[in-house]
Enzyme design. Sequence first.
Site, PDB file in Angstrom:
ATOM      1  N   THR A   1     -28.688  -6.664-117.101  1.00 55.91           N
ATOM      2  CA  THR A   1     -29.403  -5.755-117.994  1.00 55.91           C
ATOM      3  C   THR A   1     -30.360  -6.490-118.928  1.00 55.91           C
ATOM      4  O   THR A   1     -30.145  -7.673-119.247  1.00 55.91           O
ATOM      5  CB  THR A   1     -28.344  -4.977-118.820  1.00 55.91           C
ATOM      6  N   ASP A   2     -31.356  -5.759-119.421  1.00 56.65           N
ATOM      7  CA  ASP A   2     -32.246  -6.327-120.438  1.00 56.65           C
ATOM      8  C   ASP A   2     -31.522  -6.457-121.786  1.00 56.65           C
ATOM      9  O   ASP A   2     -32.004  -7.136-122.690  1.00 56.65           O
ATOM     10  CB  ASP A   2     -33.520  -5.475-120.595  1.00 56.65           C
ATOM     11  N   GLU A   3     -30.354  -5.802-121.913  1.00 59.83           N
ATOM     12  CA  GLU A   3     -29.657  -5.807-123.208  1.00 59.83           C
ATOM     13  C   GLU A   3     -29.156  -7.198-123.593  1.00 59.83           C
ATOM     14  O   GLU A   3     -28.877  -7.448-124.757  1.00 59.83           O
ATOM     15  CB  GLU A   3     -28.493  -4.805-123.192  1.00 59.83           C
TER      16      GLU A   3
ATOM     17  N   TYR B   1     -20.587  -5.119-124.918  1.00 62.06           N
ATOM     18  CA  TYR B   1     -21.035  -4.916-123.516  1.00 62.06           C
ATOM     19  C   TYR B   1     -22.063  -5.970-123.127  1.00 62.06           C
ATOM     20  O   TYR B   1     -21.902  -6.678-122.133  1.00 62.06           O
ATOM     21  CB  TYR B   1     -21.640  -3.510-123.347  1.00 62.06           C
TER      22      TYR B   1
ATOM     23  N   LYS C   1     -21.924  -9.087-120.427  1.00 60.26           N
ATOM     24  CA  LYS C   1     -22.884  -9.234-119.321  1.00 60.26           C
ATOM     25  C   LYS C   1     -23.573 -10.600-119.409  1.00 60.26           C
ATOM     26  O   LYS C   1     -23.764 -11.280-118.400  1.00 60.26           O
ATOM     27  CB  LYS C   1     -23.940  -8.127-119.355  1.00 60.26           C
TER      28      LYS C   1
HETATM   29  P1  NAD Z   1     -21.382   2.656-113.480  1.00 57.47           P
HETATM   30  O1  NAD Z   1     -20.572   2.596-114.730  1.00 57.47           O
HETATM   31  O2  NAD Z   1     -21.951   3.966-113.039  1.00 57.47           O
HETATM   32  O3  NAD Z   1     -20.521   2.109-112.252  1.00 57.47           O
HETATM   33  C1  NAD Z   1     -19.760   0.936-112.317  1.00 57.47           C
HETATM   34  C2  NAD Z   1     -18.881   0.892-111.077  1.00 57.47           C
HETATM   35  O4  NAD Z   1     -18.151  -0.340-111.118  1.00 57.47           O
HETATM   36  C3  NAD Z   1     -17.854   2.020-110.999  1.00 57.47           C
HETATM   37  O5  NAD Z   1     -17.844   2.561-109.694  1.00 57.47           O
HETATM   38  C4  NAD Z   1     -16.525   1.326-111.306  1.00 57.47           C
HETATM   39  O6  NAD Z   1     -15.411   1.930-110.659  1.00 57.47           O
HETATM   40  C5  NAD Z   1     -16.804  -0.079-110.770  1.00 57.47           C
HETATM   41  N1  NAD Z   1     -15.966  -1.110-111.406  1.00 57.47           N
HETATM   42  C6  NAD Z   1     -15.739  -1.303-112.733  1.00 57.47           C
HETATM   43  N2  NAD Z   1     -14.943  -2.364-112.903  1.00 57.47           N
HETATM   44  C7  NAD Z   1     -14.668  -2.866-111.675  1.00 57.47           C
HETATM   45  C8  NAD Z   1     -13.923  -3.973-111.199  1.00 57.47           C
HETATM   46  N3  NAD Z   1     -13.263  -4.770-112.046  1.00 57.47           N
HETATM   47  N4  NAD Z   1     -13.880  -4.207-109.877  1.00 57.47           N
HETATM   48  C9  NAD Z   1     -14.533  -3.391-108.999  1.00 57.47           C
HETATM   49  N5  NAD Z   1     -15.243  -2.325-109.379  1.00 57.47           N
HETATM   50  C10 NAD Z   1     -15.326  -2.072-110.713  1.00 57.47           C
HETATM   51  O7  NAD Z   1     -22.535   1.563-113.652  1.00 57.47           O
HETATM   52  P2  NAD Z   1     -24.081   1.588-113.255  1.00 57.47           P
HETATM   53  O8  NAD Z   1     -24.825   2.319-114.308  1.00 57.47           O
HETATM   54  O9  NAD Z   1     -24.235   1.953-111.840  1.00 57.47           O
HETATM   55  O10 NAD Z   1     -24.433   0.044-113.457  1.00 57.47           O
HETATM   56  C11 NAD Z   1     -24.311  -0.885-112.375  1.00 57.47           C
HETATM   57  C12 NAD Z   1     -24.687  -2.263-112.849  1.00 57.47           C
HETATM   58  O11 NAD Z   1     -26.028  -2.264-113.334  1.00 57.47           O
HETATM   59  C13 NAD Z   1     -23.839  -2.789-114.002  1.00 57.47           C
HETATM   60  O12 NAD Z   1     -23.596  -4.153-113.769  1.00 57.47           O
HETATM   61  C14 NAD Z   1     -24.711  -2.626-115.229  1.00 57.47           C
HETATM   62  O13 NAD Z   1     -24.419  -3.606-116.204  1.00 57.47           O
HETATM   63  C15 NAD Z   1     -26.080  -2.831-114.630  1.00 57.47           C
HETATM   64  N6  NAD Z   1     -27.171  -2.140-115.342  1.00 57.47           N
HETATM   65  C16 NAD Z   1     -27.116  -0.796-115.564  1.00 57.47           C
HETATM   66  C17 NAD Z   1     -28.184  -0.171-116.196  1.00 57.47           C
HETATM   67  C18 NAD Z   1     -28.183   1.334-116.432  1.00 57.47           C
HETATM   68  O14 NAD Z   1     -29.050   1.823-117.167  1.00 57.47           O
HETATM   69  N7  NAD Z   1     -27.280   2.092-115.833  1.00 57.47           N
HETATM   70  C19 NAD Z   1     -29.298  -0.908-116.619  1.00 57.47           C
HETATM   71  C20 NAD Z   1     -29.319  -2.288-116.364  1.00 57.47           C
HETATM   72  C21 NAD Z   1     -28.261  -2.884-115.706  1.00 57.47           C
END
Ligand code: NAD
Length: 312
Positions: free
Chosen positions: A125-127, A149, A153
């Site tokens: 993430t950019d965060e 969080y 990350k």
């Molecule tokens: P989400 O919360 O919708 O999904 C996360 C998934 O990971 C879930 O299916 C959960 O069951 C699974 N999970 C959690 N802990 C686990 C573990 N220990 N082992 C296996 N599975 C596990 O998240 P998202 O929004 O799809 O984000 C996906 C990735 O992208 C993350 O790494 C997040 O940091 C990154 N990200 C998200 C955003 C955003 O805006 N959503 C932006 C930048 C980066």
Amino acid sequence: MTILVTGAAGFMGSHFVKYVLEAYPTYRVVVLDKLTYAGNLDNLKEVVLNPRYTFVQGDIADPGVLQKIFNEHPIEVVVNYAAETHVDRSVMDPTAFLKTNVFGVYHLLEAVRQFGVKRMIQISTDEVFGSIDVGAFTETSAFEPNSPYSAAKAGGDLLCRSYVATHNVPVIVTHSCNVYGPHQYPEKLIPLFITNLIEGKKVSLYGDGLNVREWIYVTDHCRAIDRIMHEGILGEVYNIGTGEEMTNRAITLVVLSAMKYDKDMIEMVQDRPGHDRRYAIDHTKLTTKLGWQPDVRFEEGIRQTIEWYRKN
Ligand code: NAD
């Protein structure tokens, strides 16, 4: 090619799995997901009968599960979407964030190293860069995370960096701006506001509502990961952004207007502690080196997102 996609019962990973199975008719996908509150197998129901798709329920921080998967499948690429992702929850209790976002990444890196996997993409993430008043963070900006969080990350991302430098493990780290689209768990701003309004409830805006975020539609993010997975240089870092910056208040007004409500439905609430004012990232490298461009403008993406939540 067989790809291990972790965390793919969640929002972004599920879109990526469907994208890969459709775009590459010979690729196989193994999904590893713990199925936390944020994981939902319904997100993958379109591919459940696909013979090139396998689902394993388990934790990325469990080396036994990883050993079993890598012994049973010829994994060449790992794309790590698995994470605890909700900032507010990390403020209340960061334990699971540290376990998954730091220790989970460590165990994946060890497995990638041990099994000679060709490349791993760490979705981040950019965060991790913290807040920026003017300009935009580049791939070499310092990490200054402000929430548990983003600190967790950042820890995972730094471990990736160290495994490249120390063990020559083939990892690429990506930093993305905020992602939105169908299938997002309704605790994040956009799906929460849409589902509240569908139920006729008000939407709560933190602080003065003027925090700025940059937004990317989920399928554009999938296309960026596709490029990085095939053409990205190992050991490097890529920012994924669009330049589409908006205040939370402006987004709320777009959502309200698209759903035929006015601003009376907004309720201002006390700000979250450590709430970063503005995120912005420079994605020039992705555009110039890998030829990626975003396709979906915010107005169109939000229209498709609202339509999906209405139907689902
Ligand atoms: P989400 O919360 O919708 O999904 C996360 C998934 O990971 C879930 O299916 C959960 O069951 C699974 N999970 C959690 N802990 C686990 C573990 N220990 N082992 C296996 N599975 C596990 O998240 P998202 O929004 O799809 O984000 C996906 C990735 O992208 C993350 O790494 C997040 O940091 C990154 N990200 C998200 C955003 C955003 O805006 N959503 C932006 C930048 C980066």
